[in-house]
Design a protein around this motif. Structure first.
Motif, PDB file in Angstrom:
ATOM      1  N   PHE A 381      71.937   9.907 -15.601  1.00 14.13           N
ATOM      2  CA  PHE A 381      72.144  11.224 -16.196  1.00 14.13           C
ATOM      3  C   PHE A 381      72.189  12.320 -15.137  1.00 14.13           C
ATOM      4  CE2 PHE A 381      71.745   9.035 -20.021  1.00 14.13           C
ATOM      5  CZ  PHE A 381      71.909   9.871 -21.110  1.00 14.13           C
ATOM      6  N   ALA A 382      71.343  12.235 -14.130  1.00 18.12           N
ATOM      7  CA  ALA A 382      71.368  13.261 -13.091  1.00 18.12           C
ATOM      8  C   ALA A 382      72.658  13.205 -12.280  1.00 18.12           C
ATOM      9  CB  ALA A 382      70.153  13.114 -12.171  1.00 18.12           C
ATOM     10  N   LEU A 383      73.182  12.003 -12.048  1.00 20.24           N
ATOM     11  CA  LEU A 383      74.441  11.884 -11.320  1.00 20.24           C
ATOM     12  C   LEU A 383      75.583  12.501 -12.120  1.00 20.24           C
ATOM     13  CD1 LEU A 383      76.017  10.843  -8.904  1.00 20.24           C
ATOM     14  CD2 LEU A 383      76.202   8.622 -10.054  1.00 20.24           C
ATOM     15  N   LEU A 384      75.658  12.212 -13.407  1.00 18.49           N
ATOM     16  CA  LEU A 384      76.694  12.802 -14.245  1.00 18.49           C
ATOM     17  C   LEU A 384      76.581  14.323 -14.311  1.00 18.49           C
ATOM     18  CD1 LEU A 384      76.688  10.253 -17.194  1.00 18.49           C
ATOM     19  CD2 LEU A 384      78.655  10.757 -15.741  1.00 18.49           C
ATOM     20  N   ALA A 385      75.349  14.821 -14.361  1.00 21.80           N
ATOM     21  CA  ALA A 385      75.127  16.258 -14.533  1.00 21.80           C
ATOM     22  C   ALA A 385      75.120  17.030 -13.226  1.00 21.80           C
ATOM     23  CB  ALA A 385      73.793  16.482 -15.255  1.00 21.80           C
ATOM     24  N   LEU A 386      75.031  16.355 -12.093  1.00 17.72           N
ATOM     25  CA  LEU A 386      74.872  17.032 -10.810  1.00 17.72           C
ATOM     26  C   LEU A 386      75.942  18.091 -10.544  1.00 17.72           C
ATOM     27  CD1 LEU A 386      73.274  17.280  -8.173  1.00 17.72           C
ATOM     28  CD2 LEU A 386      74.708  15.443  -7.231  1.00 17.72           C
ATOM     29  N   PRO A 387      77.239  17.824 -10.764  1.00 18.71           N
ATOM     30  CA  PRO A 387      78.225  18.886 -10.511  1.00 18.71           C
ATOM     31  C   PRO A 387      77.985  20.136 -11.341  1.00 18.71           C
ATOM     32  CG  PRO A 387      79.305  16.759 -10.785  1.00 18.71           C
ATOM     33  CD  PRO A 387      77.879  16.557 -11.172  1.00 18.71           C
ATOM     34  N   LEU A 388      77.499  19.975 -12.564  1.00 18.46           N
ATOM     35  CA  LEU A 388      77.228  21.139 -13.411  1.00 18.46           C
ATOM     36  C   LEU A 388      76.051  21.944 -12.864  1.00 18.46           C
ATOM     37  CD1 LEU A 388      77.674  19.561 -16.961  1.00 18.46           C
ATOM     38  CD2 LEU A 388      79.359  20.697 -15.512  1.00 18.46           C
ATOM     39  N   PHE A 389      75.024  21.258 -12.358  1.00 17.66           N
ATOM     40  CA  PHE A 389      73.894  21.970 -11.762  1.00 17.66           C
ATOM     41  C   PHE A 389      74.332  22.735 -10.508  1.00 17.66           C
ATOM     42  CE2 PHE A 389      71.052  18.368 -13.558  1.00 17.66           C
ATOM     43  CZ  PHE A 389      71.047  18.975 -14.790  1.00 17.66           C
ATOM     44  N   ILE A 390      75.166  22.101  -9.698  1.00 15.83           N
ATOM     45  CA  ILE A 390      75.635  22.763  -8.472  1.00 15.83           C
ATOM     46  C   ILE A 390      76.508  23.963  -8.817  1.00 15.83           C
ATOM     47  CG2 ILE A 390      76.983  22.475  -6.369  1.00 15.83           C
ATOM     48  CD1 ILE A 390      76.171  19.532  -6.357  1.00 15.83           C
ATOM     49  N   LEU A 391      77.415  23.796  -9.778  1.00 11.58           N
ATOM     50  CA  LEU A 391      78.276  24.903 -10.190  1.00 11.58           C
ATOM     51  C   LEU A 391      77.461  26.086 -10.676  1.00 11.58           C
ATOM     52  CD1 LEU A 391      81.110  23.013 -12.117  1.00 11.58           C
ATOM     53  CD2 LEU A 391      81.419  24.423 -10.078  1.00 11.58           C
ATOM     54  N   ALA A 392      76.481  25.812 -11.534  1.00 11.16           N
ATOM     55  CA  ALA A 392      75.660  26.901 -12.067  1.00 11.16           C
ATOM     56  C   ALA A 392      74.846  27.564 -10.967  1.00 11.16           C
ATOM     57  CB  ALA A 392      74.737  26.372 -13.159  1.00 11.16           C
ATOM     58  N   GLY A 393      74.273  26.770 -10.064  1.00  3.04           N
ATOM     59  CA  GLY A 393      73.481  27.345  -8.988  1.00  3.04           C
ATOM     60  C   GLY A 393      74.293  28.242  -8.071  1.00  3.04           C
ATOM     61  N   ARG A 394      75.486  27.798  -7.714  1.00  2.00           N
ATOM     62  CA  ARG A 394      76.305  28.596  -6.804  1.00  2.00           C
ATOM     63  C   ARG A 394      76.942  29.793  -7.488  1.00  2.00           C
ATOM     64  NH1 ARG A 394      79.331  23.898  -3.134  1.00  2.00           N
ATOM     65  NH2 ARG A 394      77.393  22.933  -2.380  1.00  2.00           N
ATOM     66  N   SER A 395      77.004  29.763  -8.817  1.00  4.03           N
ATOM     67  CA  SER A 395      77.598  30.894  -9.521  1.00  4.03           C
ATOM     68  C   SER A 395      76.747  32.149  -9.431  1.00  4.03           C
ATOM     69  CB  SER A 395      77.822  30.526 -10.998  1.00  4.03           C
ATOM     70  OG  SER A 395      76.574  30.443 -11.696  1.00  4.03           O
ATOM     71  N   PHE A 396      75.491  32.023  -9.003  1.00  5.47           N
ATOM     72  CA  PHE A 396      74.617  33.181  -8.860  1.00  5.47           C
ATOM     73  C   PHE A 396      74.722  33.830  -7.480  1.00  5.47           C
ATOM     74  CE2 PHE A 396      72.599  30.898 -12.362  1.00  5.47           C
ATOM     75  CZ  PHE A 396      72.321  31.933 -13.240  1.00  5.47           C
ATOM     76  N   LYS A 397      75.573  33.310  -6.600  1.00  4.72           N
ATOM     77  CA  LYS A 397      75.630  33.787  -5.218  1.00  4.72           C
ATOM     78  C   LYS A 397      76.877  34.617  -4.929  1.00  4.72           C
ATOM     79  CE  LYS A 397      72.956  29.843  -3.511  1.00  4.72           C
ATOM     80  NZ  LYS A 397      72.911  28.697  -2.568  1.00  4.72           N
ATOM     81  N   ARG A 398      77.299  35.388  -5.892  1.00  7.18           N
ATOM     82  CA  ARG A 398      78.458  36.273  -5.734  1.00  7.18           C
ATOM     83  C   ARG A 398      79.653  35.545  -5.125  1.00  7.18           C
ATOM     84  NH1 ARG A 398      77.960  40.017  -2.138  1.00  7.18           N
ATOM     85  NH2 ARG A 398      76.152  39.156  -1.057  1.00  7.18           N
ATOM     86  N   PRO A 399      80.152  34.516  -5.806  1.00  8.30           N
ATOM     87  CA  PRO A 399      81.254  33.743  -5.230  1.00  8.30           C
ATOM     88  C   PRO A 399      82.566  34.523  -5.235  1.00  8.30           C
ATOM     89  CG  PRO A 399      80.855  33.050  -7.468  1.00  8.30           C
ATOM     90  CD  PRO A 399      79.761  34.020  -7.137  1.00  8.30           C
ATOM     91  N   ASP A 400      83.475  34.119  -4.361  1.00 11.70           N
ATOM     92  CA  ASP A 400      84.820  34.653  -4.327  1.00 11.70           C
ATOM     93  C   ASP A 400      85.607  33.994  -5.464  1.00 11.70           C
ATOM     94  OD1 ASP A 400      87.342  35.566  -3.764  1.00 11.70           O
ATOM     95  OD2 ASP A 400      87.626  34.307  -1.988  1.00 11.70           O
ATOM     96  N   MET A 401      85.829  34.731  -6.547  1.00  9.38           N
ATOM     97  CA  MET A 401      86.425  34.148  -7.741  1.00  9.38           C
ATOM     98  C   MET A 401      87.865  33.706  -7.519  1.00  9.38           C
ATOM     99  SD  MET A 401      84.065  33.995  -9.917  1.00  9.38           S
ATOM    100  CE  MET A 401      85.049  33.512 -11.307  1.00  9.38           C
ATOM    101  N   ALA A 402      88.529  34.246  -6.486  1.00  9.78           N
ATOM    102  CA  ALA A 402      89.909  33.841  -6.228  1.00  9.78           C
ATOM    103  C   ALA A 402      90.009  32.388  -5.806  1.00  9.78           C
ATOM    104  CB  ALA A 402      90.522  34.735  -5.149  1.00  9.78           C
ATOM    105  N   ARG A 403      88.922  31.814  -5.337  1.00  9.96           N
ATOM    106  CA  ARG A 403      88.933  30.429  -4.863  1.00  9.96           C
ATOM    107  C   ARG A 403      88.559  29.433  -5.959  1.00  9.96           C
ATOM    108  NH1 ARG A 403      88.751  29.269   0.460  1.00  9.96           N
ATOM    109  NH2 ARG A 403      87.403  27.476   0.079  1.00  9.96           N
ATOM    110  N   ILE A 404      88.155  29.939  -7.107  1.00  6.86           N
ATOM    111  CA  ILE A 404      87.666  29.048  -8.163  1.00  6.86           C
ATOM    112  C   ILE A 404      88.787  28.783  -9.160  1.00  6.86           C
ATOM    113  CG2 ILE A 404      85.939  28.720  -9.962  1.00  6.86           C
ATOM    114  CD1 ILE A 404      84.122  30.597  -8.447  1.00  6.86           C
TER     115      ILE A 404
END
Length: 467
Positions: A381-404
């Motif tokens: 379950f953690a392997l399947l969910a890992l990309p979602l955790f990473i996406l959510a975590g990095r979304s709080f760091k003022r990402p450059d939306m043009a690259r997403i």
């Protein structure tokens, strides 16, 4: 039993896979070879069961075929492990932990007249091979589906396949679920479970009607995502496709999938990508954390049963039966909490006299904990969910939306709802692994960067397309 045609179709699938890879670009070949196999190949019990190895069925044979063809064509580009150290660890534990399960289950289990055998080292090897085969779509997607155009291709494939499959679904809604009988010679589940109210729920060539409903949900979500990002005349057709597929989803007669759609589709149509990432991560947290909450009494079972009874008494009875079985199976799992009971039904509770199985496993989580223990559960379950955790975590760091990629948010939500659906159902599929691997591949390509670190803008609007 399956007819000869079912076995012939299975046997010929590796050749079909080679043809698909020769005709399509490798990313699209990965998508279509796995998606077509998932939808149209005969489900178990149609399989080739050779000694000393896992059965080759629609759940494993297409993955092996696609992996071997990709390895032959692009072996130099195929990386078995992702860049993330945590993902590497989870993959290794996922594959290797069944060996520990076997080594800790070297005693037979006796229930009345039934003796469940001790597990042998050969079974541990077979289980590890099976786990490795389950990971093949994840590895392929992580390598070849990380670009924005690949993510769009996934959504287009889900939409087109959903439109084609909807015709077969409507045939079964009208005439009863018989396509697998007509084509492959057998009914793959319990017919009574395909009867709802005064009609039928479709099953087509999948293992259960609930699997069809989840696929219909994915097709609706894909249509909505493409509608949002498309301009011109095609936008109107996509709107009609979204509405049509939603009606088909209603006819699948799955209350859970229908409820998911009432949340999923508005999120895709109206919310921003960062909110989509965070909602998907929340769903993944609930999926991973549910067994812990359940074991500590934090799930309000009585309240949920009351709400279900207010909607439909029959569904409330089904939910109560599910909760009761989960409690019994969790008690059984606590006897072998770390690595589980292994195969041969050792995770079930049996009648002490006749040895008949008394418990029913519905949710993927309770199956995994019972068979492979908490170690196996968290690895999967953690392997399947890992990309979602990473996406959510990095979304709080003022990402450059043009690259997403604009397609990444809808795919994250589809994966999140797939993971959440593993709580009541066992519908983990090739498509779930494919989505998770594609998002991890996107993260490996470095799609996140702080806006303050972005290079000077180019063009009138300051945005650079990643399509």
């Amino acid at each position: 039993m399956p007819n000869s045609f079912a076995l012939i179709v299975l046997a010929l699938w590796p050749l079909v896979t080679i043809l698909i890879f020769r005709r399509l670009e490798i990313g699209r070949a990965v998508i279509w070879s796995l998606l077509l196999a998932y939808l149209f190949l005969p489900p178990p019990p149609a399989m080739f069961d050779f000694p000393m190895m896992p059965a080759l069925s629609k759940e494993t044979l297409p993955s092996i075929s696609a992996f071997l063809v990709a390895l032959a064509m692009r072996g130099r580009d195929l990386r078995l492990l992702p860049r993330s150290s945590l993902a590497k660890l989870l993959m290794v534990v996922f594959v290797v932990s069944p060996l520990a399960t076997v080594l800790t289950n070297d005693e037979p289990v006796v229930w009345g007249r039934v003796v469940l055998p001790a597990l042998r080292l050969t079974e541990g090897i077979a289980l590890m091979v099976n786990q490795a085969m389950l990971l093949m779509p994840f590895v392929l997607a992580q390598n070849f589906l990380g670009r924005a155009r690949d993510q769009r291709d996934i959504l287009i494939a889900l939409l087109l396949a959903g439109l084609v499959y909807s015709v077969l679904m409507l045939v079964e809604v009208r005439l009863s679920p018989q396509l697998n009988v007509w084509v492959y010679g057998y009914f793959q589940h319990i017919f009574e479970q395909m009867v709802r109210a005064d009609g039928y729920r479709p099953i087509v060539f999948l293992y259960h009607g609930l699997w069809v409903a989840v696929f219909a949900l994915m097709a609706v979500a894909a249509a909505a995502a493409l509608f949002r990002e498309t301009q011109g005349r095609l936008r109107g057709y996509l709107l009609m496709a979204t509405g049509y597929l939603w009606v088909v989803l209603v006819l699948c007669k799955s209350l859970a999938a229908l409820a998911y759609s009432l949340v999923l589709v508005p999120l895709i149509l109206f919310s921003g990508r960062l909110l989509q990432f965070r909602v998907a991560a929340l769903l993944a947290i609930l999926a991973v954390g549910y067994p812990v909450l359940k074991g500590n009494g934090f799930i309000p079972a009585d309240f949920l049963l009351e709400q279900a009874a207010a909607i439909d008494q029959e569904r409330a009875g089904s939910l109560e039966f599910r909760f009761d079985n989960e409690d019994v199976l969790m008690e059984r799992a606590y006897e072998k909490p770390v690595f589980g009971w292994g195969s041969w039904g050792r995770n079930h509770v049996h009648d002490p006299v006749s040895g008949q199985i008394l418990t029913v496993t519905d949710g993927r989580w309770v199956i995994t904990i019972g068979v492979f223990g908490w170690v196996g559960f968290f690895a999967e379950f953690a392997l399947l969910a890992l990309p979602l955790f990473i996406l959510a975590g990095r979304s709080f760091k003022r990402p450059d939306m043009a690259r997403i990629s604009p397609w990444l948010g809808p795919l994250a939500l589809i994966l999140g709802f797939n993971l959440f659906d593993l709580l009541p159902n066992a519908t983990i599929t090739t498509l779930t692994w494919l989505l998770s691997g594609a998002m991890l591949g996107a993260l490996d390509r470095g799609i996140f960067r702080r806006a303050s670190d972005a290079p000077p803008p180019r063009g009138a609007d300051g945005l650079r397309s990643i399509m």
